[in-house]
Design a protein around this motif. Structure first.
Motif, PDB file in Angstrom:
ATOM      1  N   ASN A   1       0.848  -1.408   0.086  1.00 26.36           N
ATOM      2  CA  ASN A   1       0.052  -0.172   0.068  1.00 26.36           C
ATOM      3  C   ASN A   1       0.786   1.279  -0.122  1.00 26.36           C
ATOM      4  O   ASN A   1       0.376   2.417   0.423  1.00 26.36           O
ATOM      5  CB  ASN A   1      -0.984   0.086   1.296  1.00 26.36           C
TER       6      ASN A   1
ATOM      7  N   ALA B   1      -2.277   5.200   1.527  1.00 22.66           N
ATOM      8  CA  ALA B   1      -2.842   4.313   2.474  1.00 22.66           C
ATOM      9  C   ALA B   1      -3.740   4.852   3.398  1.00 22.66           C
ATOM     10  O   ALA B   1      -4.392   3.934   4.150  1.00 22.66           O
ATOM     11  CB  ALA B   1      -1.793   3.262   3.236  1.00 22.66           C
ATOM     12  N   GLY B   2      -3.909   6.013   3.523  1.00 20.34           N
ATOM     13  CA  GLY B   2      -4.955   6.846   4.319  1.00 20.34           C
ATOM     14  C   GLY B   2      -4.299   7.366   5.650  1.00 20.34           C
ATOM     15  O   GLY B   2      -4.770   7.159   6.872  1.00 20.34           O
TER      16      GLY B   2
ATOM     17  N   LYS C   1      -1.397   6.407   7.452  1.00 21.29           N
ATOM     18  CA  LYS C   1      -0.953   5.520   8.549  1.00 21.29           C
ATOM     19  C   LYS C   1       0.624   5.894   8.981  1.00 21.29           C
ATOM     20  O   LYS C   1       1.661   6.177   8.118  1.00 21.29           O
ATOM     21  CB  LYS C   1      -0.606   4.081   7.825  1.00 21.29           C
TER      22      LYS C   1
ATOM     23  N   GLU D   1     -12.300   9.033   8.359  1.00 25.13           N
ATOM     24  CA  GLU D   1     -12.680   7.889   7.827  1.00 25.13           C
ATOM     25  C   GLU D   1     -14.264   7.711   7.996  1.00 25.13           C
ATOM     26  O   GLU D   1     -14.731   7.886   8.959  1.00 25.13           O
ATOM     27  CB  GLU D   1     -11.966   6.698   8.529  1.00 25.13           C
TER      28      GLU D   1
ATOM     29  N   CYS E   1      -7.055   3.989   0.043  1.00 24.86           N
ATOM     30  CA  CYS E   1      -8.418   3.879   1.388  1.00 24.86           C
ATOM     31  C   CYS E   1      -9.169   4.949   0.988  1.00 24.86           C
ATOM     32  O   CYS E   1      -9.393   5.806   1.378  1.00 24.86           O
ATOM     33  CB  CYS E   1      -7.220   4.499   2.412  1.00 24.86           C
TER      34      CYS E   1
END
Length: 399
Positions: free
Chosen positions: A134, A193-194, A196, A337, A364
């Motif tokens: 990712n 990947a959002g 991380k 999210e 993501c």
């Protein structure tokens, strides 16, 4: 027959998706984009972490205009002594650890990654590259090879051989780094990947493992650099220093530029066997390097990195709603999210109607990207959050 701008866009520009956003912008200033009809949008994504000092910062414009009066392209990179290049390189090195003292300028982040991978292979004499699942490092073939998502890669195989992937933040996976490994390339903070964020101990163990095995550690801070995370460089959060640092996006104040930076003893391998071991025509363009120097000076002088976390907290305080599952962040790199992409897409579309530009992440797609210019004010944050909450409410009550 005359065509609208939209029709010209669809007829003559190569497309990257079946459904481009088609948002037409006439001008930009600060945190705002303006449509031809006068509607203004708060840009909460900075052109994907590019406009860290806002759109058309006066000092960036001044630097560009001053360079325009002197010269544009003169010669391929690395042959002539050009003031904008050498002064930017000096400024970067002055604000980096001692082992990062040699700068190679490129046109983009993908090109910087390509150069960094070549450098690691050439310096170590090894071929194996390790990156993370990712991860996103760009879309040229070497950068794509190091990327960690098969969806974007499968149509272009075969890519570079001897590329292995590990899980970001996994201690056990560090055992895969061996005497065969030329480099580990890793995003200091995983962007697509959002957002991380691994812990300091993980990065310190990673650095130790690389040193033990003679492997070069490449940190990709294309999204995370230049103050975005609350420090000038994201690696400063974790008590480590890379062997090679990769930069781009927020570097140029809106102008195209990237760089990879290492110690002179490493970078020197490009000078012989073969000579011109890495070359670029437009890398380090005089106008881009002038803009980048002004950008770095603005970030330092206006203490923008130091303000990033305070401003992030204001987003966290305001963005509260039952549909929001969690918010991950490091400074002003944030992922909000939601349950699903379909839900998020409706919220993003409503927010756009209200005048706020957000986005999702490649790997993501149920998280909203928030990465505004670091210059955003508290009142602008509150206004943007109010619009986002209004968009969420409209979607919430329509489902």
């Amino acid at each position: 027959m005359s065509f609208s701008q939209r029709e010209l866009f669809l007829r003559f520009l190569a497309q990257t998706s079946p459904s481009p956003l088609l948002l037409e912008i006439e001008k930009a200033e600060g945190v705002y984009l303006y449509a031809p009809n006068g509607k203004k949008y708060i840009d909460l994504i900075s052109g994907i972490s590019v406009s860290n000092v806002g759109h058309r910062h006066p000092k960036v414009i001044e630097a560009i205009q001053a360079q325009l009066q002197k010269y544009l392209h003169l010669m391929v990179y690395g042959e002539y002594v050009q003031s904008p290049q050498v002064l930017l390189a000096q400024k970067l090195v002055e604000n980096l650890p001692a082992n990062l003292d040699n700068v190679y300028f490129t046109n983009s982040g993908s090109e910087a990654v390509e150069g960094a991978l070549k450098l690691a292979k050439r310096f170590t004499g090894r071929m194996e590259i390790i990156s993370c699942y990712n991860a996103y490092h760009g879309s040229t073939q070497g950068a794509l090879s190091a990327g960690g998502n098969e969806y974007f890669k499968r149509a272009y195989r075969p890519l570079l051989p001897m590329v292995k992937h590990i899980h970001y933040g996994s201690y056990s996976d560090l055992e895969q780094i061996t005497e065969k490994t030329a480099c580990v390339i890793i995003e200091t903070i995983q962007g697509e990947a959002g957002v991380k964020v691994a812990c300091s101990n993980y990065f310190q163990q990673l650095a130790v493992r690389c040193k033990e095995k003679g492997t070069l550690l490449i940190l990709d801070e294309i999204q995370a650099g230049f103050g975005r995370t609350g420090k000038l460089w994201a690696f400063e959060h974790f008590g480590i220093v890379p062997d090679i640092l990769v930069l781009a996006k927020g570097m140029g104040g809106g102008m195209p530029i990237g760089a990879f930076i290492a110690h002179r003893s490493i970078m020197q391998v490009f000078t012989e066997n073969p000579v011109l071991g890495h070359i670029t025509t437009f890398g380090g363009h005089p106008v881009s390097t002038a803009a980048a120097k002004a950008t770095l000076e603005i970030i330092l002088e206006e203490n923008l990195a130091q303000q990033a976390e305070t401003k992030a907290q204001l987003f966290l305080q305001n963005l509260k709603h039952p549909l929001i599952r969690q918010i991950r962040h490091k400074g002003l790199l944030m992922a909000v999210e939601f349950e699903s992409f379909s839900l998020l897409k409706k919220i993003i579309d409503k927010a756009l109607e209200l005048g706020v530009i957000t986005d999702w992440f490649l790997f993501c797609d149920n998280a909203m990207r928030i990465a505004p210019p670091l210059t955003i004010s508290e009142s602008e944050i509150q206004t943007a959050c109010a619009f986002i909450l209004q968009a969420i409410e409209r979607v919430y009550h329509s489902t």
